[in-house]
Design a protein around this motif. Sequence first.
Motif: not given
Length: 207
Positions: A71-88
């Motif tokens: 559950n942690f791993v899945v939440a972790h990856e989705n937070f990367h998306v939600m926070l737009k970290q790869m682009t921001t």
Amino acid sequence: MRTSYENLSSARKLTRAHVQLGKHPEFCLLTGIMMMGESLIKEGVRTAYTNGRDKYYSTKLFEELEEVEINFVVAHENFHVMLKQMTTWITLWKINKELANQAADYVINSMIKEMDPEEVVIRLPKWVLYDDVFKGWDTKSVFDYLNDPNNPPPGHPCKDSDVPDCIKDGMGQGESFDEHGWEEAKEMEVGEAKQLAEDIDSAIRQG
């Protein structure tokens, strides 16, 4: 004897993680994000990976972790998306890839810990990057801290015996457990990046 959960396929465990996170009063904000792009168990992924939209996971990782850690791993990856970290924060990646990865993870893991301190749905594995000092910080602030040689290194209680076999090779002290698709984000056209940001905002509102 294997439990009924251990007998589930990795794909079923992923679906179960989505359901459990969607039912949690805090992590339900990820509901729309989890529906964005692809969210799959995929061959060739060492642990977990996101390019800022899609989320991919390793079968072997899901076989070795307990449910609260999945559950942690899945939440972790989705937070990367939600926070737009790869682009921001692509500028941070251009300065120092490893520190950008670490900063992004410290921020997310601190958020997850704060959202479920009693570990009802999620438990942070010992081998992920976490330190209380970064509570409430953003990715740039953590990056600047890590990039300053005068600052003491943050805590990382991981021991070799704590690390699952599937990620032990290639992961050392102070490293991110997952892979971040900065390269894919960098190659996005301006219009594509803008559309992704709009899709994420829409998904957050759904959550």
